[in-house]
Design a protein around this motif. Sequence first.
Motif, PDB file in Angstrom:
ATOM      1  N   ALA A 161       0.810  -1.186   0.098  1.00 54.02           N
ATOM      2  CA  ALA A 161       0.028  -0.088  -0.113  1.00 54.02           C
ATOM      3  C   ALA A 161       0.822   1.314  -0.041  1.00 54.02           C
ATOM      4  CB  ALA A 161      -0.702   0.204   1.242  1.00 54.02           C
ATOM      5  N   SER A 162       0.180   2.276  -0.394  1.00 51.82           N
ATOM      6  CA  SER A 162       1.084   3.558  -0.492  1.00 51.82           C
ATOM      7  C   SER A 162      -0.307   4.601  -0.290  1.00 51.82           C
ATOM      8  CB  SER A 162       1.630   3.752  -1.799  1.00 51.82           C
ATOM      9  OG  SER A 162       1.720   5.167  -2.105  1.00 51.82           O
ATOM     10  N   PHE A 163      -0.457   5.104   0.860  1.00 52.52           N
ATOM     11  CA  PHE A 163      -1.586   5.903   1.117  1.00 52.52           C
ATOM     12  C   PHE A 163      -1.363   7.314   0.721  1.00 52.52           C
ATOM     13  CE2 PHE A 163      -1.846   2.318   3.849  1.00 52.52           C
ATOM     14  CZ  PHE A 163      -3.057   1.966   3.764  1.00 52.52           C
ATOM     15  N   GLU A 164      -2.244   8.139   0.323  1.00 48.63           N
ATOM     16  CA  GLU A 164      -2.068   9.287   0.336  1.00 48.63           C
ATOM     17  C   GLU A 164      -2.999  10.140   1.488  1.00 48.63           C
ATOM     18  OE1 GLU A 164      -3.936  10.974  -3.382  1.00 48.63           O
ATOM     19  OE2 GLU A 164      -3.019  13.027  -2.971  1.00 48.63           O
ATOM     20  N   ARG A 165      -2.128  10.779   2.217  1.00 48.65           N
ATOM     21  CA  ARG A 165      -2.779  11.234   3.686  1.00 48.65           C
ATOM     22  C   ARG A 165      -1.613  12.366   4.187  1.00 48.65           C
ATOM     23  NH1 ARG A 165      -0.193   8.579   7.934  1.00 48.65           N
ATOM     24  NH2 ARG A 165       1.315   7.121   7.279  1.00 48.65           N
ATOM     25  N   ALA A 166      -2.304  12.985   5.223  1.00 45.59           N
ATOM     26  CA  ALA A 166      -1.963  13.914   5.791  1.00 45.59           C
ATOM     27  C   ALA A 166      -0.630  13.427   7.009  1.00 45.59           C
ATOM     28  CB  ALA A 166      -2.549  14.969   6.304  1.00 45.59           C
ATOM     29  N   ARG A 167       0.261  14.042   6.967  1.00 45.82           N
ATOM     30  CA  ARG A 167       1.219  13.679   8.324  1.00 45.82           C
ATOM     31  C   ARG A 167       1.834  15.016   8.959  1.00 45.82           C
ATOM     32  NH1 ARG A 167       3.687  10.057   4.116  1.00 45.82           N
ATOM     33  NH2 ARG A 167       2.282  11.036   3.083  1.00 45.82           N
ATOM     34  N   ALA A 168       2.144  14.511  10.051  1.00 49.93           N
ATOM     35  CA  ALA A 168       2.713  15.833  10.970  1.00 49.93           C
ATOM     36  C   ALA A 168       4.222  16.008  10.434  1.00 49.93           C
ATOM     37  CB  ALA A 168       2.831  15.622  12.409  1.00 49.93           C
ATOM     38  N   SER A 169       4.870  17.333  10.492  1.00 50.29           N
ATOM     39  CA  SER A 169       6.062  17.455  10.061  1.00 50.29           C
ATOM     40  C   SER A 169       6.615  18.638  11.138  1.00 50.29           C
ATOM     41  CB  SER A 169       6.164  18.047   8.833  1.00 50.29           C
ATOM     42  OG  SER A 169       5.387  19.021   8.581  1.00 50.29           O
ATOM     43  N   VAL A 170       8.099  18.556  11.173  1.00 46.62           N
ATOM     44  CA  VAL A 170       8.638  19.601  12.218  1.00 46.62           C
ATOM     45  C   VAL A 170       9.284  20.700  11.642  1.00 46.62           C
ATOM     46  CG1 VAL A 170      10.026  19.647  14.265  1.00 46.62           C
ATOM     47  CG2 VAL A 170       8.853  17.524  13.806  1.00 46.62           C
ATOM     48  N   ASN A 171       9.005  21.912  11.861  1.00 44.24           N
ATOM     49  CA  ASN A 171       9.767  23.158  11.679  1.00 44.24           C
ATOM     50  C   ASN A 171      11.061  23.104  12.392  1.00 44.24           C
ATOM     51  OD1 ASN A 171      10.868  25.689  11.058  1.00 44.24           O
ATOM     52  ND2 ASN A 171       9.136  26.586  10.820  1.00 44.24           N
ATOM     53  N   GLU A 172      12.195  22.780  11.761  1.00 47.93           N
ATOM     54  CA  GLU A 172      13.362  22.783  12.617  1.00 47.93           C
ATOM     55  C   GLU A 172      13.876  23.724  13.377  1.00 47.93           C
ATOM     56  OE1 GLU A 172      17.546  21.441  10.887  1.00 47.93           O
ATOM     57  OE2 GLU A 172      16.102  19.935  10.017  1.00 47.93           O
ATOM     58  N   ASP A 173      13.611  25.189  12.638  1.00 54.59           N
ATOM     59  CA  ASP A 173      14.021  26.328  13.259  1.00 54.59           C
ATOM     60  C   ASP A 173      13.320  26.595  14.343  1.00 54.59           C
ATOM     61  OD1 ASP A 173      15.765  26.624  10.978  1.00 54.59           O
ATOM     62  OD2 ASP A 173      14.264  27.775   9.990  1.00 54.59           O
ATOM     63  N   MET A 174      11.929  26.236  14.439  1.00 53.02           N
ATOM     64  CA  MET A 174      11.211  26.486  15.942  1.00 53.02           C
ATOM     65  C   MET A 174      11.257  25.427  16.607  1.00 53.02           C
ATOM     66  SD  MET A 174       7.887  27.795  13.795  1.00 53.02           S
ATOM     67  CE  MET A 174       6.987  28.149  14.935  1.00 53.02           C
ATOM     68  N   CYS A 175      11.708  24.169  16.633  1.00 46.54           N
ATOM     69  CA  CYS A 175      12.015  23.224  17.728  1.00 46.54           C
ATOM     70  C   CYS A 175      13.050  23.525  18.774  1.00 46.54           C
ATOM     71  CB  CYS A 175      12.219  21.550  16.754  1.00 46.54           C
ATOM     72  SG  CYS A 175      12.333  20.595  17.870  1.00 46.54           S
ATOM     73  N   ILE A 176      12.555  23.300  19.777  1.00 45.47           N
ATOM     74  CA  ILE A 176      13.669  23.739  20.791  1.00 45.47           C
ATOM     75  C   ILE A 176      13.962  22.147  21.609  1.00 45.47           C
ATOM     76  CG2 ILE A 176      12.650  26.025  21.412  1.00 45.47           C
ATOM     77  CD1 ILE A 176      10.988  24.897  23.603  1.00 45.47           C
ATOM     78  N   GLY A 177      13.585  21.400  21.123  1.00 47.44           N
ATOM     79  CA  GLY A 177      14.132  20.040  21.648  1.00 47.44           C
ATOM     80  C   GLY A 177      13.581  19.797  22.942  1.00 47.44           C
ATOM     81  N   CYS A 178      12.357  20.105  23.356  1.00 41.25           N
ATOM     82  CA  CYS A 178      11.756  19.821  24.607  1.00 41.25           C
ATOM     83  C   CYS A 178      11.466  18.438  24.884  1.00 41.25           C
ATOM     84  CB  CYS A 178      10.382  20.648  25.005  1.00 41.25           C
ATOM     85  SG  CYS A 178       9.128  20.469  23.827  1.00 41.25           S
ATOM     86  N   GLU A 179      11.249  17.617  23.755  1.00 40.53           N
ATOM     87  CA  GLU A 179      10.860  16.030  23.815  1.00 40.53           C
ATOM     88  C   GLU A 179       9.434  15.894  24.157  1.00 40.53           C
ATOM     89  OE1 GLU A 179      13.586  13.758  26.131  1.00 40.53           O
ATOM     90  OE2 GLU A 179      15.332  14.235  24.545  1.00 40.53           O
ATOM     91  N   ILE A 180       8.539  16.840  24.231  1.00 44.25           N
ATOM     92  CA  ILE A 180       7.155  16.766  24.727  1.00 44.25           C
ATOM     93  C   ILE A 180       6.571  15.829  23.529  1.00 44.25           C
ATOM     94  CG2 ILE A 180       4.738  17.711  25.333  1.00 44.25           C
ATOM     95  CD1 ILE A 180       6.136  19.997  26.361  1.00 44.25           C
ATOM     96  N   CYS A 181       6.640  16.440  22.508  1.00 42.72           N
ATOM     97  CA  CYS A 181       5.999  15.263  21.470  1.00 42.72           C
ATOM     98  C   CYS A 181       6.470  13.923  21.138  1.00 42.72           C
ATOM     99  CB  CYS A 181       6.119  16.084  20.125  1.00 42.72           C
ATOM    100  SG  CYS A 181       7.934  16.404  19.465  1.00 42.72           S
ATOM    101  N   TYR A 182       7.868  13.943  21.490  1.00 41.69           N
ATOM    102  CA  TYR A 182       8.466  12.691  21.665  1.00 41.69           C
ATOM    103  C   TYR A 182       7.895  11.501  22.586  1.00 41.69           C
ATOM    104  CZ  TYR A 182      12.368   9.256  22.731  1.00 41.69           C
ATOM    105  OH  TYR A 182      13.041   8.157  22.941  1.00 41.69           O
ATOM    106  N   LYS A 183       7.664  12.292  23.516  1.00 48.49           N
ATOM    107  CA  LYS A 183       7.130  11.407  24.732  1.00 48.49           C
ATOM    108  C   LYS A 183       5.728  11.111  24.803  1.00 48.49           C
ATOM    109  CE  LYS A 183      10.789  11.964  28.190  1.00 48.49           C
ATOM    110  NZ  LYS A 183      11.277  13.328  28.500  1.00 48.49           N
ATOM    111  N   LEU A 184       4.969  12.059  24.178  1.00 47.54           N
ATOM    112  CA  LEU A 184       3.155  11.847  24.040  1.00 47.54           C
ATOM    113  C   LEU A 184       3.033  11.178  22.780  1.00 47.54           C
ATOM    114  CD1 LEU A 184       1.859  15.213  25.032  1.00 47.54           C
ATOM    115  CD2 LEU A 184       2.246  12.957  26.408  1.00 47.54           C
TER     116      LEU A 184
END
Lengths: 672, 181, 285, 405
Positions: free
Chosen positions: A456-479
């Motif tokens: 399968a190869s789906f056409e769908r939306a996915r989250a992405s990270v704006n590197e410049d704004m990321c402060i590395g707090c790891e909240i998303c990583y943990k949740l």
Amino acid sequence: MIGVLICECNGAITLDLKSIADSLRREVGDVEVKIKNAVCIDGFEEFKDYEKLVIAACSPQWHERTFKNFAKKHGIKNIYIVNIREHIAYVHKDGAKKAKAQIKAMISKARAGENGLKKEKPKELKSVLIVGSGIAGLTAALELEKLGFKCYIVEKEGEIGGILKDVPIVYPFNKSGEEIIREIKSKLKNTEIITNAEVFSVSGSVGNFDISVMRKIEDLVEVKSIKAGAVVLATGIEEFKPHDMVEYGYGTYKNVITQLELAKMLKEGKVDADTIVMQLCVGSRDEKFFSYCSKRCCIYSIDHAIMLKEMGKDVYIVYMDIRTTWKSEEELFRKARELGVKFIRGKIVDILEENGKLSLTLEDTLEQKVKTLNADMVVLSSALKARETNTILAQLFDVETDSYGFFKKFYPKIRVVETRRRGIYLAGAASEPKSVKEAILEAKAVAKKIATELKASFERARASVNEDMCIGCEICYKLCPHRAITMYSAGETSKAKVSEESCKACGTCVANCPTGAVQLPGFSTKEMLAYIEEIMKADIEPKIATFVCYECAYAALDAAGMSRERYPENYLIIPVPCLGRVGLLDVFKAFESGASGVLLVGCLENGCHYGRGNKNAEMIVELTKAILEGIGLEKDRIDIIKVVNADYKKFVEKANGFIEKIKELPKLEVKV
Amino acid sequence: MIAEEVSKISGENPFACFQCGDCTGSCPVSFAMDYGPRRMIHLIQLNLEEEVLKANTHWLCASCYNCTYRCPRNISFTRISYALRNISVKRGIYPNKTTKIFYEIFLDHMLKYGRFNEGIFVREFVAKGGKGLKELLRDINLGLKLWKKGKIPKDVDKIDKLDQIKKIYEACVKEEKEDKQ
Amino acid sequence: MKVGYYPGCSLKGMEDAYSISLISSFKVLGIELVEIEDWNCCGASVIPSYDYKFANALAARNLALAEEQNLRTIIAPCSECYNRLAYINYKMKNDAGYMEKMNKILSEAGLEYRGTVEVKHAVDFLVNDFGIDKIKEKVKNPINKKIASYYGCLFVRPREISVESAENPKTMDSLVEALGGTPVDYDGKTKCCGASLVVSNEKVGLQTIKNVLDSIKETEAEIIVTSCPLCHANLDTQQLTIEKEFKVNYMLPVMYFTQLLGLALGLSEREVALNKNLTYEVLKV
Amino acid sequence: MILIIGGGIAGMQSAIEVTSYGLEAAIVEKSPYLGGNANFLHKYFPSMPLDCSVCITSCIDMPGIRKCFYRSSIFSLENLKIYTNSEIKEIKKENGKFKVVIEKLPRYVREDRCVNCELCKDACPVEVEDNLLGKRKAIYSYPQPIPPVYTIDMQACNKCGKCKEVCRTDAIDLEQKPEKIELEAEAIIIATGFEEFKPHDMVEYGYGTYKNVITQLELAKMLKQDNFKAEKVLMIQCVGSRDKRFFAYCSKICCMFAIKHAIMLKEKYPDIEIYIAYMDIRTPGFYEYWYRKARELGIKFLRSRPGDIVENNGKLEVYFENTLEKKVDKLEVDYVVLSTALIPNENVKRLAEMLGLELDEYGFILSEDGRTNVPNVFVAGLASSVKDVPETVLEAVASTVEVIK
């Protein structure tokens, strides 16, 4: 220009659609509004080649796909569906104001959003790694081979076959475990079996896993790296050794053994005893050890009893419930009874040894007598427990185990071979004690799932990270419930990265990112805030912002509509993919824009389709309450309810009750 | 319902039992019981109050916790039997006169001295008719031997803050009443 | 070394031999026992039968007193007392709702328990906290005899508060060994002696005691050591009654583990009140 | 093209598995809507807590997220055809393919024109009793119908034409005729499901005579309609199952079925008294949790097999031996719910004849891991043996692995 299409649904949508359309034209600029009947039949060619189209019609549960098919045909890039039938016309007496607000909010969202659908890269790897070489692992390899996959089987021990290889006669095949294993192995052609080996590192995601395997050859260690598109965990089970249940004297008395030990004796054809007593449920169904039923002990104990009986032995089986389900098992049970195997309903309390003879005490619960039995041998049908290596594997592969150490199924009804991580599958007793038949069935199901997944190869939306704004707090990583987010180091700080394959677009990361660095097209901060701000302009008081998850909760609201239940129109609906997408920002944006209350509607406890979105939402509710109290407002302004489709009445009750509470509270004044 | 009463007092849920009989088998005194612990729990499950309270089972329980230790469902019949005794006592049911006198004196001592007072107990027990003549004679025989050893029932000191015991007792009785309402 | 001490009613009454020997032998080892001031009866098995809640509150009061008097560890030599105190302590520490409920009752008497006290059986404290090696050092008169340790029920059950595994306990045996004796193994180690059944139902009570004595007799043990006044009274005092009733002959001297300890540490028979045991004469035979 | 016979859980899951692999498929279902027995059941185990029966399969758009049948909108899948109200008339094997003739019976509503607006329902003057829906009109649909269209019950319809008047999309066709459709299939998956044994022959229980002696499936329907009221209920296990006179096999899921209903009732009405008469409680594996939960909630388990039921002043008197008490006893209850044997669908026999399938003595299709004795004919779900939902789904997935080869 954004198109707006309002469906009449043959007149079932009993709202004054004309005046809604008129006011939309009047109040919202740059839109083309049309009313039409039966959009689901005729489509919407008049909006051909529009970039964005908002359709106000029935629940998207019905015709989202139909509309999407039409949109593809008419060259429309994005469609947004507003449910004005089940969520408004069917449930409110006068829903025009709400309908107008919902449509306007969707237009604002459409305006704020951009096309986020992306096609997945096709997965090219046609190889699968299987952990465990028991019946499930081998069968999975065999089936996958037939579908054109190359398989690698990693086996911890020196020999293949798992628990099965010691079983003298496997029910219902009437063959020895060894024979069955040998047969399957001989059929394997494109599978590499690596014995004496263990997985020690894993990276990558579905379609492209990188796995290192450590192999012991005598004193040397060889590291092998394997590339696989998917992984099957088929670690099987092992027998519990009841040393801790001292009353049975296992380990002390030489003639107190477990079923598996008896199996080995039977395999050799030598059992040195005349009277044999078997005790079922040793350690299973016991709160102190394993509270589950081990499922298979009844059947193989009876199997062994029949074999012993045929050798001319005297056999007793001490049981509480005999669980021989379905046809042939029940036949076997009857056969054992007919052969004269004696069944006693009770539980052995104590075993004493004297001059090589064992004497057992137990209550025969049907005779209501405490009895003493004499035996030469006691066989304990000991619980089947999860492999101890499961916990390590779970960490390596980032999947969950339950309190007994079995791998957690994604959902026990229909997703029994999947885990929360895409591309990692379970087969056989790795997730629960299972029969050989079931293990084979699961192995086959896994093969099918892998074949589909890697194709399968789906056409769908996915989250992405704006590197410049990321402060590395790891909240998303943990949740992140799907472990789609990884951290990588970038200079002094670390940054988050979303694996496109693993992301399931629940939006939990977006809701909880403190800087807005991670975004999900369709539910980005910008889109959500635009939607909330607009919907709170509705001419209804008091306004209750109702965040509804797009799974069970949305369906429950639909069901309420279909059953024509009534609840007040004050509930302004803000659909989210999962309650995990609701963050503090969204809640307070709602309050700030004029909501008097906030209600979160989500799936049941343990029922979140994304794993734990509703748990995150609970956390948000608690936080909100604390903040509200902190700033001198009433904490009762926010609440959460968990429903399923079948329990839609619960939602209606809640809706009718919550509004009364809100009405009692003073109106919120927000100074701008 | 008797089951609810039992679980309220003891914190055990008799319904969780699935009747394996491990308790009856392990019980050192089940030979003398009207019903073994398993059957007793079964009767409780079936809400047969009269039969339950008529039985001698809970009075015979020596609180050795053998059943509790073995139970695969983590139920303590020992505590259930305490609860059954509580219920019986409240309804004035005792297995025999001796027990009744024994209990009453014990409680009296609790409230009067805060401790169990052997010396006074023996005197009161005999005075209230807790022992028949035959047993008394035999006991005197034994008592003489004990006396010779210096093992004499002694009077124990009263505790200082007796009012605390009384207040605790009153609080318990009060809660009980409130529960009933 | 100081440790809190909850004697219980029996040790203050007929079974004072236990407390005498406990205090004297612990003194030799350098353990000072600090009695909880104004302790009350734990309720034994009678008050729980009468009113379960009241009984639990009585136990809780003792814990509250110990806490008030800054006693972090208290030892209870009587198994029944140990059971009552340790169980309520366990329950209150592990069940916040129960803690609250109990404290509500205690508050009527102006008391509160926060869960800082540890309750230990005297044997458990001696062997596992004080240490076998330290005892060994101080043994002067090794007792070179076959000794049966009788644990009884409440030493090992229920599971939440058991000192060790109920099926084959070893604590007392290890003590016996340290004192120079030879521990014997037998099935009845944790068989029930019937507790107070002798009072409420004599016939059944005597039978259960007999079961225990029978299983010890088989081992050819020369001495029985006990760690609970009720067990002791049953095996010791009632031994004579049973011998008469059932026409059997046991001749099994019974003593408290503290008496054995005291003798081994060099105390005189008088200092450990050995002559108070009814089976004392048997020992002399 | 893959033909799937039967549109219950197994059939739908098979369809989704086949189509998601990119193959064409068709479902033939004899009733007007998909869902099979799932339509009748209110909630399903073994998810904790119980969730709804319709929430059984996954959405095809997004990997890894399950959704309800109706939510997955399988009726608008481009590579799946759904023939409801249809029966298999003929199957012939030609050149390794199956030539299938199906007869689509009229539903008197054009599926391509109906928008499920419900106006016709409101206009219809005829009201009839339905065993699933309770009271309904002659033109009706299910709460979450697949396909989402109406159906006219011609036996009830008086042809007044009022529905026709209100329908703006002209979907009503009262003159619709049966239609013959010919299909060519490369493989067939049989997913005909099960029926509940109706124990009219077990005279001792008075099923069919006493109104308040019902079966578990009937109870499920009552629970769904929310019209079950009782103070005391007795459930009897193994009615017809494990019984040499009827079906010697164990029906496997009745224990869980009964326990589930008992828990649902007890949670809804805490004062209700529920007894379950059993011989062995069979809650294998992790299902033990439910057994424990039922016990803890105070549901009473009697180890016995009741002998006789007598109606007396509207109450049912049940005579039984309590084998743990060694005592013959009597119990007075409002309802007796029989956990009857689960048996194969009657249509299986006809299909077996057409295809040359081997059946066992009870009419279940003989199979091994989804394969039958006829090449390219597979079986999924309860047509081959009694299974619970997870196993049914599993088999449906597993049998498609053979298909896609």
